[in-house]
Design a protein around this motif. Structure first.
Motif, PDB file in Angstrom:
ATOM      1  N   THR A 187       0.832  -1.199   0.000  1.00  0.00           N
ATOM      2  CA  THR A 187       0.000   0.000   0.000  1.00  0.00           C
ATOM      3  C   THR A 187       0.868   1.251   0.000  1.00  0.00           C
ATOM      4  O   THR A 187       2.020   1.246   0.459  1.00  0.00           O
ATOM      5  CB  THR A 187      -0.960   0.029   1.203  1.00  0.00           C
ATOM      6  N   PHE A 188       0.288   2.328  -0.523  1.00  0.00           N
ATOM      7  CA  PHE A 188       0.939   3.625  -0.588  1.00  0.00           C
ATOM      8  C   PHE A 188      -0.054   4.622   0.017  1.00  0.00           C
ATOM      9  O   PHE A 188      -0.962   5.104  -0.663  1.00  0.00           O
ATOM     10  CB  PHE A 188       1.281   3.983  -2.033  1.00  0.00           C
ATOM     11  N   PRO A 246      -7.818   1.416  -5.208  1.00  0.00           N
ATOM     12  CA  PRO A 246      -8.024   2.076  -3.912  1.00  0.00           C
ATOM     13  C   PRO A 246      -7.779   1.092  -2.767  1.00  0.00           C
ATOM     14  O   PRO A 246      -8.105  -0.092  -2.874  1.00  0.00           O
ATOM     15  CB  PRO A 246      -9.492   2.510  -3.956  1.00  0.00           C
ATOM     16  N   ASP A 247      -7.203   1.578  -1.698  1.00  0.00           N
ATOM     17  CA  ASP A 247      -6.976   0.762  -0.506  1.00  0.00           C
ATOM     18  C   ASP A 247      -7.965   1.210   0.560  1.00  0.00           C
ATOM     19  O   ASP A 247      -7.777   2.248   1.197  1.00  0.00           O
ATOM     20  CB  ASP A 247      -5.539   0.936  -0.017  1.00  0.00           C
ATOM     21  N   ASP A 305     -10.622  10.222  -6.274  1.00  0.00           N
ATOM     22  CA  ASP A 305     -11.379   9.948  -7.500  1.00  0.00           C
ATOM     23  C   ASP A 305     -11.100   8.557  -8.063  1.00  0.00           C
ATOM     24  O   ASP A 305     -11.798   8.103  -8.974  1.00  0.00           O
ATOM     25  CB  ASP A 305     -11.042  10.983  -8.576  1.00  0.00           C
ATOM     26  N   ILE A 306     -10.068   7.886  -7.560  1.00  0.00           N
ATOM     27  CA  ILE A 306      -9.734   6.544  -8.047  1.00  0.00           C
ATOM     28  C   ILE A 306     -10.742   5.551  -7.484  1.00  0.00           C
ATOM     29  O   ILE A 306     -10.945   5.469  -6.270  1.00  0.00           O
ATOM     30  CB  ILE A 306      -8.299   6.165  -7.636  1.00  0.00           C
ATOM     31  N   THR A 307     -11.388   4.793  -8.360  1.00  0.00           N
ATOM     32  CA  THR A 307     -12.459   3.890  -7.946  1.00  0.00           C
ATOM     33  C   THR A 307     -12.045   2.431  -8.111  1.00  0.00           C
ATOM     34  O   THR A 307     -11.057   2.119  -8.783  1.00  0.00           O
ATOM     35  CB  THR A 307     -13.730   4.141  -8.771  1.00  0.00           C
ATOM     36  N   ASP A 308     -12.840   1.552  -7.524  1.00  0.00           N
ATOM     37  CA  ASP A 308     -12.556   0.111  -7.623  1.00  0.00           C
ATOM     38  C   ASP A 308     -12.633  -0.392  -9.057  1.00  0.00           C
ATOM     39  O   ASP A 308     -12.013  -1.408  -9.397  1.00  0.00           O
ATOM     40  CB  ASP A 308     -13.557  -0.670  -6.764  1.00  0.00           C
ATOM     41  N   VAL A 313      -3.586   3.961  -1.923  1.00  0.00           N
ATOM     42  CA  VAL A 313      -3.768   3.027  -3.027  1.00  0.00           C
ATOM     43  C   VAL A 313      -2.934   1.790  -2.729  1.00  0.00           C
ATOM     44  O   VAL A 313      -1.976   1.834  -1.950  1.00  0.00           O
ATOM     45  CB  VAL A 313      -3.354   3.646  -4.383  1.00  0.00           C
ATOM     46  N   ARG A 314      -3.330   0.685  -3.340  1.00  0.00           N
ATOM     47  CA  ARG A 314      -2.626  -0.575  -3.106  1.00  0.00           C
ATOM     48  C   ARG A 314      -2.236  -1.206  -4.430  1.00  0.00           C
ATOM     49  O   ARG A 314      -2.818  -0.908  -5.484  1.00  0.00           O
ATOM     50  CB  ARG A 314      -3.506  -1.549  -2.319  1.00  0.00           C
TER      51      ARG A 314
END
Length: 647
Positions: free
Chosen positions: A153-154, A223-224, A185-188, A232-233
């Motif tokens: 993860t980050f 997304p994490d 805004d990053i989605t699965d 994020v992962r």
């Protein structure tokens, strides 16, 4: 390499068999960058740049199909640290020598419980970033593990602005835009490709990518949801015919992950000057790489017109290469007839072509040829035999297309293809390719690759915008060279632009010229047709520009807005500047020059370029170190220049 021991502080709780909940810190040689690592019940790390937190409480963990997860309930058996300080000479140069200087921390960890696997966690702190990898070292070397996911993860400290590309699938040519968005805004549903660049603060930029992918799957980001911050992962590319939650990597101990890289700089341009990805790869494995000679290349009629795979057309492009002083011509698809087919034979020439005649003609013009191949046809062939055939023909290299994957099997395929090609003195250009990871340091016959939404998209889309073109250097190009195929001379403003053939390009003539300096590609393929270069202003610049460099400086730049690069070859300098859709004036201070007078020959936008994008003016003047060159670029415009010493 000079290895020097250094020591770190550890705060530990001892048990009779090791250390639990141990904290370690590793700083870069000038203390610009710091990574803090905690190992015990879990593995977590944090990253700091000039004392400012970039990542916090980020984790490393692995899941397997038929074994417990690895990364929890560990003890530290041993820690060690060294300084790495070496200078090495690259074959594919952006600068004549590269400094590899970092401090490395190695933690040997073991599970408390069965199966008591042992792993090394290796962190390197450079002044321009942090890199870490996991080494699965034992003791089990019989059982084959099926890794279903790597959870690295980050965890960023805030909802920063990022430039992230959504490839939408793990099977893609990685040819998409790096859009500006928030981390939230990053989605699965997205499959975020690398590199991803993040603005942490006005004086702190970070880019996540990876290096030295060997017998492993390529990494993407999701997304994490387990973290409290904006995290994020990692998400690995699945093996063929596996679902997203299926097998990602099959291996036996010992085995290594790629390096997970966080590039760091106080400006976007500093990220571009970093060589951390190359430094994380093994030294050149080719005993004598002197035969690897990158350079400019003409490209047949597909992009600027339609396929004309005949003797006359190939000779026309060989003539172009010869007249421009370029060493190469690329013979593209259909030279061996039907492709991507069981009947395809990559050693047999299509009946309408006189390949010996074409190659002899090229030799008479001091030009060598490359040949295009479809990856499935390569896969069915005896690749060693095919390479031996091309070597006997005097072919310089191969362009292989449509892999569209970076799963573990495809990564291994890339390595096999490149190594075999090297044994037969063949250079390689991958299209339909995954991002670079620095493997070109080890096998520099891998001179470039695509994995970028390049000029060819002008033929059928409206997507190669000035914003896209000025974002690429700070995103995709941070991973390594990209075969964007610049050099379109049918330049158009947005109002006049149309798709079709012959292909037009968005932006001005000066912008297209600047790309040859701004964009990295040791094998630089110019995309347009001979008739579009003949007698045109700017063609002179394409005769002068180089593709490998002794020095690279990023003079200014903001992501998606503008960039100015200066590069040196011998005692000559080249400058390229590009702007987005905004008209822009910049000052370029020539403080990078040596003493003495230089002749500066420039190709610049003029006000009329905003209406007729083919308009460009050639200027010539004498300059000296410290002079300031003032430039004005129209919307979608540029500036290109070369500087030679005046004797």
């Amino acid at each position: 390499m000079k290895m020097k021991k250094i020591f770190f502080t550890a705060f530990c709780l001892f048990t009779y068999w090791g250390i639990v909940n141990a904290q370690f810190s590793v700083k870069s040689p000038h203390s610009t960058v710091e990574a803090k690592v905690e190992a015990g019940n879990t593995i977590s790390y944090s990253v700091y740049f000039n004392g400012q937190p970039v990542l916090s409480n980020s984790s490393v963990r692995f899941e397997f199909k038929q074994a417990p997860p690895l990364g929890d309930d560990l003890v530290v058996l041993k820690s060690s640290s060294v300084e790495i300080n070496e200078t090495w000479t690259p074959v594919l140069k952006r600068q004549s020598t590269i400094l590899n200087n970092c401090n490395e921390l190695i933690l040997q960890l073991q599970e408390k419980n069965f199966p008591r696997r042992t792993m090394n966690l290796v962190f390197r702190a450079y002044d321009d970033g942090v890199a870490f990898r996991t080494e699965f070292v034992g003791p089990d070397n019989k059982h084959e593990y099926a890794m279903t996911e790597e959870f690295t993860t980050f965890n960023f400290t805030s909802d920063h602005t990022c430039w992230a590309v959504n490839h939408a699938s793990y099977r893609s040519s990685q040819e998409n835009e790096y859009f500006k968005r928030k981390l939230s805004d990053i989605t699965d549903q997205m499959v975020i490709g690398l590199p991803m660049t993040v603005k942490v603060a006005d004086n702190c930029y970070a880019t996540i990518t990876e290096a030295a992918i060997t017998d492993y799957a390529g990494m993407y980001l999701k997304p994490d949801h387990s973290a409290s911050g904006f995290s994020v992962r990692s998400s690995l590319s699945p093996l063929p015919k596996q679902p997203d939650n299926g097998d990602k990597v099959n291996f036996k101990f010992p085995h290594k992950t790629p390096w997970r890289v966080i590039m760091l700089g106080d400006s976007p341009g500093k990220l571009l000057e970093s060589e951390i990805v190359m430094n994380l790869n093994e030294p050149c494995a080719i005993a004598d790489p002197s035969w690897i000679k990158p350079g400019m290349c003409a490209w047949d009629h597909w992009w600027s017109g339609e396929v004309k795979m005949d003797n006359e057309t190939n000779k026309k492009y060989i003539d172009l290469a010869s007249e421009m002083g370029w060493p190469y011509q690329l013979i593209d698809w259909q030279w061996y007839g039907k492709f991507n087919s069981p009947e395809a034979d990559i050693t047999k020439v299509a009946p309408q072509l006189d390949m010996p005649g074409i190659l002899a003609y090229a030799k008479s013009k001091n030009v060598k040829c490359w040949v295009w191949l479809y990856n499935t046809d390569v896969d069915r062939a005896d690749w060693d035999k095919a390479c031996a055939t091309y070597e006997s023909w005097g072919v310089a290299g191969v362009k292989i297309d449509f892999m569209d994957s970076d799963d573990q099997q495809m990564v291994n395929w890339y390595h096999r293809i490149v190594k075999t090609a090297a044994a037969h003195h063949l250079m390689v250009d991958f299209h339909g390719a995954y991002k670079p990871d620095g493997f070109r340091r080890t096998y520099p016959n891998l001179v470039t690759r695509e994995g970028v939404m390049g000029n060819e998209y002008n033929k059928w889309s409206l997507r190669v915008t000035p914003e896209h073109m000025t974002t690429l250097p700070f995103t995709r190009m941070l991973a390594g060279p990209m075969d964007f195929t610049p050099g379109g001379f049918l330049n158009r403003t947005p109002e006049k632009f149309q798709n079709g053939t012959p292909a037009q390009v968005l932006g001005t003539r000066a912008l297209q010229l600047a790309q040859f300096v701004v964009y990295d590609s040791p094998f630089m393929v110019a995309c347009d047709a001979p008739e579009n270069y003949k007698g045109q202003l700017g063609s002179e610049f394409l005769k002068e520009v180089k593709t490998i460099w002794d020095d690279t400086r990023i003079l200014n730049g903001q992501i998606g807005e503008y960039i100015t690069s200066a590069r040196r070859s011998g005692n000559e300098w080249f400058i390229g500047s590009m702007t987005n859709s905004e008209t822009r004036s910049l000052e370029i201070k020539l403080d990078f020059l040596d003493k003495g007078k230089y002749k500066l020959v420039s190709f610049e936008d003029i006000p009329e370029s905003a209406i007729d994008a083919e308009k460009v003016v050639r200027n010539s003047r004498d300059v000296v170190k410290g002079d300031v060159v003032k430039i004005t670029m129209v919307s979608g415009g540029g500036f290109a220049a070369y500087l030679v010493p005046v004797k």
